[in-house]
Motif scaffolding. Structure first.
Motif, PDB file in Angstrom:
ATOM      1  N   TYR A 156     -27.252  -1.676  17.405  1.00 35.32           N
ATOM      2  CA  TYR A 156     -28.518  -2.390  17.516  1.00 35.32           C
ATOM      3  C   TYR A 156     -28.289  -3.880  17.271  1.00 35.32           C
ATOM      4  O   TYR A 156     -27.201  -4.308  16.855  1.00 35.32           O
ATOM      5  N   ARG A 212     -24.708  -4.882  15.579  1.00 38.06           N
ATOM      6  CA  ARG A 212     -24.278  -4.110  14.408  1.00 38.06           C
ATOM      7  C   ARG A 212     -24.274  -2.605  14.683  1.00 38.06           C
ATOM      8  O   ARG A 212     -25.165  -2.080  15.326  1.00 38.06           O
ATOM      9  N   ASN A 223     -19.686  -4.885  12.540  1.00 37.40           N
ATOM     10  CA  ASN A 223     -20.279  -6.061  13.170  1.00 37.40           C
ATOM     11  C   ASN A 223     -19.500  -6.485  14.406  1.00 37.40           C
ATOM     12  O   ASN A 223     -18.263  -6.407  14.437  1.00 37.40           O
ATOM     13  N   PRO A 257     -29.303  -6.894  14.833  1.00 35.94           N
ATOM     14  CA  PRO A 257     -29.948  -7.109  13.527  1.00 35.94           C
ATOM     15  C   PRO A 257     -31.235  -7.915  13.697  1.00 35.94           C
ATOM     16  O   PRO A 257     -31.250  -8.945  14.364  1.00 35.94           O
ATOM     17  N   SER A 258     -32.311  -7.448  13.111  1.00 38.01           N
ATOM     18  CA  SER A 258     -33.619  -8.076  13.328  1.00 38.01           C
ATOM     19  C   SER A 258     -33.684  -9.499  12.795  1.00 38.01           C
ATOM     20  O   SER A 258     -34.498 -10.297  13.249  1.00 38.01           O
ATOM     21  N   THR A 259     -32.837  -9.841  11.831  1.00 34.56           N
ATOM     22  CA  THR A 259     -32.868 -11.194  11.265  1.00 34.56           C
ATOM     23  C   THR A 259     -32.173 -12.219  12.151  1.00 34.56           C
ATOM     24  O   THR A 259     -32.327 -13.425  11.943  1.00 34.56           O
ATOM     25  N   THR A 260     -31.414 -11.774  13.147  1.00 39.37           N
ATOM     26  CA  THR A 260     -30.655 -12.704  13.996  1.00 39.37           C
ATOM     27  C   THR A 260     -30.772 -12.337  15.475  1.00 39.37           C
ATOM     28  O   THR A 260     -29.838 -12.518  16.244  1.00 39.37           O
ATOM     29  N   ASP A 261     -31.927 -11.811  15.877  1.00 37.19           N
ATOM     30  CA  ASP A 261     -32.067 -11.377  17.263  1.00 37.19           C
ATOM     31  C   ASP A 261     -32.685 -12.447  18.154  1.00 37.19           C
ATOM     32  O   ASP A 261     -33.098 -12.178  19.277  1.00 37.19           O
ATOM     33  N   ASP A 311     -35.113  -2.840  17.267  1.00 39.50           N
ATOM     34  CA  ASP A 311     -33.962  -3.749  17.215  1.00 39.50           C
ATOM     35  C   ASP A 311     -33.054  -3.617  18.436  1.00 39.50           C
ATOM     36  O   ASP A 311     -31.844  -3.802  18.333  1.00 39.50           O
ATOM     37  N   MET A 354     -24.549   1.140  13.098  1.00 41.18           N
ATOM     38  CA  MET A 354     -25.144   1.804  11.938  1.00 41.18           C
ATOM     39  C   MET A 354     -24.090   2.646  11.228  1.00 41.18           C
ATOM     40  O   MET A 354     -23.196   3.215  11.864  1.00 41.18           O
TER      41      MET A 354
END
Length: 234
Positions: A34, A63, A107, A36-40, A145, A65
């Motif tokens: 997926y 990333r 990552n 990462p929602s903080t860096t999409d 995500d 899982m």
């Protein structure tokens, strides 16, 4: 006897589910990937770069899982053409069929190369929308995500100091003229530097913008250019 058999069946099912399903609701033995929602979401501007800087690579985080990969694994992304405004092969290089997540890692960094050549110098925002796809090595992670956005432009906004330094001499701000100064100094100029070095900046402008002024005389008609003068500000 029947109650004992039923109890064993139910207990086995509970044990099986608890072993395979993790706290995220996914099965541990299935590799998922997926954004990462903080860096999409990533934004970049060519506008304040020197004109010779025509390519830029954005590295979008990806990333896996769970635990690190025990081997190299391949993941896939595709261009969402309905939501994208940038043209593949024109405003950015063609996406690869698949990308690699290295062994011992969770990552990866998806490279997307942006191309400046055909970008407008007007205040236009170009957008690349990427969708994560299933591959032979990965199924998809959380549906929230699975999409990433890259926005970029080639617009150089008029700096706040422009009218203070050149307002009485030039008709209006012009991105091409400012680019000549950026090329000389190697970076955009700060207001305080221009105020503290008023004569220097004006003199550099006269020399560095000379050729541009000859091609665009209507922009600098009030200037008296002397390109052969050697200025020494040390």
């Amino acid at each position: 006897m029947k109650k004992n058999i039923l109890y064993l069946i139910i207990s086995s099912l509970i044990l099986l589910v608890s072993c395979e399903e993790n706290t995220d609701g996914y099965y541990d033995n299935i590799a998922r990937i997926y954004f990462p929602s903080t860096t999409d979401s990533v934004n970049f501007s060519f506008g304040d770069q020197v004109m010779t800087y025509t390519r830029h690579i954005v590295y979008m985080p990806v990333r896996k899982m769970g635990t690190p990969a025990t081997r190299e694994m391949k993941y896939k992304v595709s261009l969402n053409k309905e939501r994208s405004t940038a043209i593949e092969g024109v405003h950015f290089t063609t996406l690869q069929d698949e990308y690699t997540l290295l062994v011992d890692s969770v990552n990866a960094y998806l490279p997307v190369e942006l191309i400046r050549d055909e970008l407008s110098e007007e205040e236009v925002i170009y957008k690349i929308v990427l969708d994560m796809k299933e591959s032979t090595d990965f199924e998809l992670g959380s549906k929230e995500d699975l999409q990433a956005v890259i926005t970029f432009n080639n617009y150089l906004e008029e700096p706040a100091w422009w009218k203070e330094i050149f307002g009485k001499k030039t008709i209006k701000y012009n991105q091409g003229m400012y680019q000549q100064l950026i090329a000389y100094y190697g970076h955009p100029l700060e207001r305080q530097y221009c105020i503290n070095h008023f004569l220097e900046v004006q003199s550099v402008f006269k020399r560095e913008v000379y050729d541009y002024a000859q091609a665009n005389p209507e922009l600098t008609r009030d200037w008296e250019f002397q390109p052969n003068i050697k200025w020494d500000f040390n």
